[in-house]
Scaffold this active site. Structure first.
Site, short mmCIF file in Angstrom:
data_model
loop_
_atom_site.label_atom_id
_atom_site.label_comp_id
_atom_site.label_asym_id
_atom_site.label_seq_id
_atom_site.Cartn_x
_atom_site.Cartn_y
_atom_site.Cartn_z
N HIS A 169 3.01 1.36 4.37
CA HIS A 169 3.95 2.08 3.83
C HIS A 169 3.45 3.54 3.41
O HIS A 169 2.59 3.99 3.83
CB HIS A 169 4.76 1.39 2.68
CG HIS A 169 3.77 0.86 1.51
ND1 HIS A 169 3.11 1.62 0.74
CD2 HIS A 169 3.19 -0.34 1.76
CE1 HIS A 169 2.30 0.90 0.21
NE2 HIS A 169 2.21 -0.37 0.72
N ASP A 180 3.48 -7.79 -0.21
CA ASP A 180 2.63 -6.59 0.32
C ASP A 180 1.59 -7.00 1.10
O ASP A 180 1.13 -6.46 2.17
CB ASP A 180 2.20 -5.93 -0.88
CG ASP A 180 1.84 -4.50 -0.50
OD1 ASP A 180 2.37 -3.55 -0.04
OD2 ASP A 180 0.59 -4.30 -0.84
N HIS A 196 1.04 -6.17 5.18
CA HIS A 196 0.06 -5.22 5.40
C HIS A 196 -0.85 -6.12 6.63
O HIS A 196 -1.20 -5.44 7.90
CB HIS A 196 -0.67 -4.74 4.33
CG HIS A 196 -0.54 -3.77 3.45
ND1 HIS A 196 -0.37 -2.44 4.18
CD2 HIS A 196 -0.34 -3.51 2.05
CE1 HIS A 196 0.02 -1.72 3.07
NE2 HIS A 196 -0.10 -2.37 2.04
N THR A 231 2.14 1.77 -4.12
CA THR A 231 2.28 0.59 -4.96
C THR A 231 2.31 1.34 -6.39
O THR A 231 2.95 1.01 -7.41
CB THR A 231 1.18 -0.37 -4.79
OG1 THR A 231 1.33 -1.06 -3.46
CG2 THR A 231 1.00 -1.44 -6.03
#
Length: 540
Positions: free
Chosen positions: A474, A286, A290, A76
């Site tokens: 990621h 995001d 997750h 991020t």
């Protein structure tokens, strides 16, 4: 129809379609930059036929479906640092979400990218948010330097998104602090933010029923077991007061957009003689990715909600009669949880071997070399590894060699690069889809912050050994994490699509050209993208 989550200030007007006309000859009065956290190019392609709101509008502008966060550290903070600086992490200095500084004065040597570790009594989890680690100016900083009258506002669901895109010189900067939107230490409170926070608090205090599943999400609605967790069938039902569930749901983005809309209206952004900048970090995709993975009903509901909420937000700008330019992109992509990936024609997906960690490997190296104490530091199996600074130089070199030798033969490891190898690797040039692994890693290497060596895992290896709070993530150098859409839209813009690879670092010079802002090419890594479909060149 599924349940709407938008706050009232997002519903002031409906989006309007623009009639075809030549592009306005003057710079836009407002530039709106939106980052949708973990919105991969794959998700954009999958859901593009289903968009009906704001994302549909943006899909009809200048579309670059193969945008790249070119670097290997697809996290991020590095990703957001590229979007409005025109620079890769090697230049921005933001090499990861966290890195180690073994010379730090405090006992906790792990450094969070958006903190000031020199603040007394802090650590990497209990920190004072700051932009101090960002080494380069942002678009907002440059706009302010050129014209102090320009207004810059940054609002996001994460501090690192608001700070890395907003930079040092913002008029207003806010992010979700866990139970309300907060700002930088020392900044005054704002009555508009206070009103939005009150509305959000009231919403959180009210239980939310499960969202109705739209037709396009029904095929994704099946359970998948990941450790002790079951995902795939969540519809964002929330108990009263559950801020964690609020964060990982469409409610977070709706609230972020509400704050952005309220601040824009109060500050009259886009209504003065100068060009203003409004930055929005939509972070919920995001958190949903997750918590539940990217290919289940949860992400589908999240994206359908975001599409509608963006449409409502653009409607408020249309109703105000503002000439605005939008760019939307992402800080990185994402990979689904391996348990579901295996069910869908990719049996090679796996979780990382729990033995592939710095402390375990360091202990094995210590046994072989006859050394005591902690020898290696790393925040993840994937990324930067640091050798203890308590050792003499010769022993440090021996530890690095032995650790790299042990890690290199692990079947889940794709590559490993030392600092010496990075020194011999020039910064990558050419299309980012053609970069080697070494070049991808070089793009997020800095001499002062990077580790003694960098480990890259093989494709489809999820660096979460045991799913607990998170099931997917990621951070890899592979294209499912690197590829993101880059979408530009302005009223009356003639839409077109360029499928060839470009970089998120190209966004700053492209926007600078649109508003007549000079940025010396030697100060950035990106290039201007011509947004004129015809023979004219918008970069001139």
């Amino acid at each position: 129809m599924f349940r709407k989550l938008s706050l009232s200030c997002l519903l002031a007007a409906a989006s309007t379609a623009a009639a075809a006309a030549p592009p306005p000859p003057n710079p836009p009065k407002l530039v709106v930059v939106i980052s949708v956290d973990q919105f991969s190019a794959d998700l954009f392609a999958q859901y593009r036929p289903h968009f009906r709101g704001g994302l549909k509008r943006l899909s009809e502008g200048a579309v670059f479906p193969a945008g790249y966060q070119g670097h290997a550290a697809t996290e991020t903070c590095p990703g957001h640092s590229t979007i409005l600086t025109g620079s890769r992490p090697a230049r921005t200095g933001i090499i990861a979400n966290n890195w180690y500084d073994l010379s730090a004065k405090r006992s906790d040597k792990l450094i969070y990218c958006a903190e000031d570790e020199n603040e007394q009594g802090t650590d990497s989890e209990h920190y004072v948010a700051s932009f101090t680690h960002l080494k380069v100016p942002t678009l907002g900083d440059r706009m302010k330097a050129a014209n102090r009258a320009a207004k810059v506002v940054s609002v996001a669901g994460k501090d690192r998104a608001a700070l890395m895109m907003g930079g040092r010189d913002t008029d207003q900067i806010w992010w979700w602090g866990g139970s309300s939107f907060v700002t930088l230490k020392g900044r005054p409170s704002d009555p508009v933010a206070g009103q939005v926070n009150a509305a959000v608090a009231k919403r959180i205090a009210t239980p939310q029923p499960a969202m109705e599943l739209p037709g396009e999400c029904k095929a994704r609605n099946y359970p998948v077991q990941a450790g002790n967790m079951t995902v795939g069938t969540g519809h964002f039902e929330r108990a009263a007061g559950d801020t964690k569930a609020f964060r990982a749901s469409p409610e977070l983005d709706a609230s972020t957009l509400a704050l952005a809309a309220a601040l824009r209206q109060d500050m009259k952004l886009g209504q003065g003689p100068q060009t203003d900048l409004l930055i929005i970090g939509a972070s919920a995709t995001d958190y949903v990715g997750h918590s539940y993975g990217t290919e289940g009903a949860e992400t589908c509901l999240q994206l359908m909600s975001l599409d509608r909420d963006l449409g409502d937000f653009f409607g408020t700008l249309d109703a105000a009669g503002i000439d605005y330019l939008v760019v939307l992109t992402a800080d990185h992509g994402g990979h689904d949880l391996p348990e579901r990936t295996k069910l869908n024609a990719a049996p090679m997906a796996a979780r990382v071997d729990p033995r592939l960690n710095a402390q375990g490997i360091g202990a094995a190296v210590g046994t072989k070399l006859g050394l005591q104490g902690r020898l290696l530091y790393a925040d993840s199996a994937n990324g930067d590894y640091y050798v203890s600074r308590d050792l003499p130089a010769a022993q440090r070199a021996a530890v690095a060699r032995e650790a790299m030798a042990q890690i290199r033969v692990h079947p889940q490891v794709a590559a490993i690069f030392s600092r010496k190898e990075f020194a011999a690797t020039p910064m990558p040039k050419g299309p980012p889809d053609s970069w080697s692994l070494a070049e991808r890693a070089r793009a997020s290497f800095t001499e002062d912050r990077s580790g003694d060596f960098v480990v890259l895992l093989k494709p489809r290896i999820t660096p979460i050994a045991e799913p607990k709070n998170y099931v997917a993530t990621h951070g890899s150098p592979w294209d499912y994490d690197r590829r993101v859409p880059i979408l530009f839209w302005r009223k009356s813009m003639q839409g077109f699509e360029q499928p060839l690879a470009v970089e998120t670092a190209d966004i700053l010079p492209t926007l600078a050209a649109q508003i007549g802002l000079t940025v010396p090419s030697g100060e950035i890594d990106g290039r201007c993208l011509d947004l004129d479909q015809g023979t004219e060149d918008s970069c001139r």
